[in-house]
Design a protein around this motif. Structure first.
Motif, PDB file in Angstrom:
ATOM      1  N   ALA A 132     103.325  15.990  37.694  1.00  0.00           N
ATOM      2  CA  ALA A 132     104.790  15.980  37.640  1.00  0.00           C
ATOM      3  C   ALA A 132     105.302  14.748  36.895  1.00  0.00           C
ATOM      4  N   ASN A 133     106.523  14.892  36.369  1.00  0.00           N
ATOM      5  CA  ASN A 133     107.197  13.769  35.725  1.00  0.00           C
ATOM      6  C   ASN A 133     107.919  12.983  36.817  1.00  0.00           C
ATOM      7  N   ILE A 134     107.317  11.897  37.237  1.00  0.00           N
ATOM      8  CA  ILE A 134     107.823  11.138  38.385  1.00  0.00           C
ATOM      9  C   ILE A 134     109.200  10.555  38.097  1.00  0.00           C
ATOM     10  N   GLU A 135     109.439  10.137  36.875  1.00  0.00           N
ATOM     11  CA  GLU A 135     110.728   9.518  36.544  1.00  0.00           C
ATOM     12  C   GLU A 135     111.879  10.502  36.723  1.00  0.00           C
ATOM     13  N   ILE A 136     111.684  11.730  36.263  1.00  0.00           N
ATOM     14  CA  ILE A 136     112.736  12.743  36.401  1.00  0.00           C
ATOM     15  C   ILE A 136     112.973  13.067  37.866  1.00  0.00           C
ATOM     16  N   LEU A 137     111.894  13.213  38.622  1.00  0.00           N
ATOM     17  CA  LEU A 137     112.027  13.517  40.049  1.00  0.00           C
ATOM     18  C   LEU A 137     112.694  12.360  40.790  1.00  0.00           C
ATOM     19  N   GLN A 138     112.349  11.137  40.411  1.00  0.00           N
ATOM     20  CA  GLN A 138     112.927   9.972  41.071  1.00  0.00           C
ATOM     21  C   GLN A 138     114.431   9.892  40.840  1.00  0.00           C
ATOM     22  N   THR A 139     114.861  10.272  39.642  1.00  0.00           N
ATOM     23  CA  THR A 139     116.292  10.259  39.333  1.00  0.00           C
ATOM     24  C   THR A 139     117.053  11.210  40.249  1.00  0.00           C
ATOM     25  N   MET A 140     116.512  12.417  40.447  1.00  0.00           N
ATOM     26  CA  MET A 140     117.184  13.371  41.337  1.00  0.00           C
ATOM     27  C   MET A 140     117.108  12.894  42.777  1.00  0.00           C
ATOM     28  N   LEU A 141     115.994  12.306  43.152  1.00  0.00           N
ATOM     29  CA  LEU A 141     115.849  11.824  44.523  1.00  0.00           C
ATOM     30  C   LEU A 141     116.880  10.727  44.831  1.00  0.00           C
ATOM     31  N   ASP A 142     117.080   9.844  43.873  1.00  0.00           N
ATOM     32  CA  ASP A 142     118.066   8.780  44.054  1.00  0.00           C
ATOM     33  C   ASP A 142     119.468   9.360  44.217  1.00  0.00           C
ATOM     34  N   ASP A 143     119.775  10.390  43.437  1.00  0.00           N
ATOM     35  CA  ASP A 143     121.099  11.029  43.535  1.00  0.00           C
ATOM     36  C   ASP A 143     121.282  11.684  44.899  1.00  0.00           C
ATOM     37  N   LEU A 144     120.244  12.329  45.381  1.00  0.00           N
ATOM     38  CA  LEU A 144     120.333  12.996  46.681  1.00  0.00           C
ATOM     39  C   LEU A 144     120.504  11.985  47.816  1.00  0.00           C
TER      40      LEU A 144
END
Length: 249
Positions: free
Chosen positions: A224-236
């Motif tokens: 997985a692309n951790i950076e993209i997932l981290q961005t959504m996680l931060d928003d949530l």
């Protein structure tokens, strides 16, 4: 000198006598109706016999059936091209796929070519579904289908020239890699959509936590692309309901 009977006249008299007799017995109307029926019946009989005795090749031409080229090189080029376009392009219309399947299934050079093409069609269809679905069960089942189908395709790699199969493998890898990120984003977005459709904060928080859980699970995926997932996680986690929950713990 005695007159001799004309043999031709005598023969005609013998042939025509039954008709003359029948004419006198049933009358002119029924007689000519019977003659007409006999002519029509004879016509259809000979047409049927002609069609039955017609060679199979001629019958095929009458049906406008396309000629199947049995040149191995032509067949392989057609098969390889169909497989490449199937995996490379978005899923075609079902009628288009069905037509290709029938062509290879009915081809005299077909071994497992039609089966291999069908597997690639299923793989491509599953990839397209995974790019859109927000349903976790669907995502899991489709990933499993892809793995199973692809294993079978690899077992049939002998149907391809090495360089052609390598190109299909490379395209497959290009399509699969982003899915290791997309499926988690989609599932999380599905939970977010449900969160926004309900009324109570308690239910909203439930779906918000499900979305966060989906992203956190995806961050354990090596591909997985951790950076993209981290961005959504931060928003949530920046959502007021989540921050409120944190403060009350």
């Amino acid at each position: 000198m005695k007159n001799k009977t004309n043999p031709i006249f005598f023969t005609l008299l013998i042939i025509l006598y039954p008709f003359i007799w029948l004419y006198e017995q049933i009358g002119a109307t029924l007689f000519w109706a019977l003659i007409l029926c006999c002519i029509i019946a004879s016509f259809f009989y000979w047409q049927s016999k002609k069609s039955t005795n017609q060679p199979r090749s001629a019958q095929g031409e009458n049906l406008n059936q396309p000629h199947i080229n049995t040149d191995p090189d032509v067949f392989y080029a057609s098969f390889n091209s169909e497989c490449w376009h199937t995996i490379n392009l978005p899923t075609a219309h079902p009628d288009t796929m069905r037509s290709a399947n029938i062509h290879f299934m009915s081809h005299p050079l077909n071994q497992k070519h039609a089966e291999c093409l069908r597997l690639i069609q299923i793989i491509r269809d599953s990839i397209d579904i995974l790019n859109k679905t927000q349903n976790e069960d669907t995502a899991v089942s489709r990933m499993q289908v892809i793995q199973e189908m692809y294993d079978e395709v690899i077992a049939m790699s002998y149907l391809f020239k090495p360089k052609d199969f390598q190109r299909i493998e490379e395209r497959f890898a290009e399509l699969i890699l982003p899915l290791h990120t997309i499926i988690y984003l989609n599932i999380a977005q599905g939970h977010v959509n449900k969160m926004e459709s309900v009324k109570t904060d308690k239910t909203k928080l439930k779906y918000l936590l499900k979305a966060i859980e989906s992203i956190e699970y995806g961050m354990n995926d090596y591909d997985a692309n951790i950076e993209i997932l981290q961005t959504m996680l931060d928003d949530l986690k920046a959502h007021p309901l989540y921050l409120k929950r944190i403060h009350t713990l």
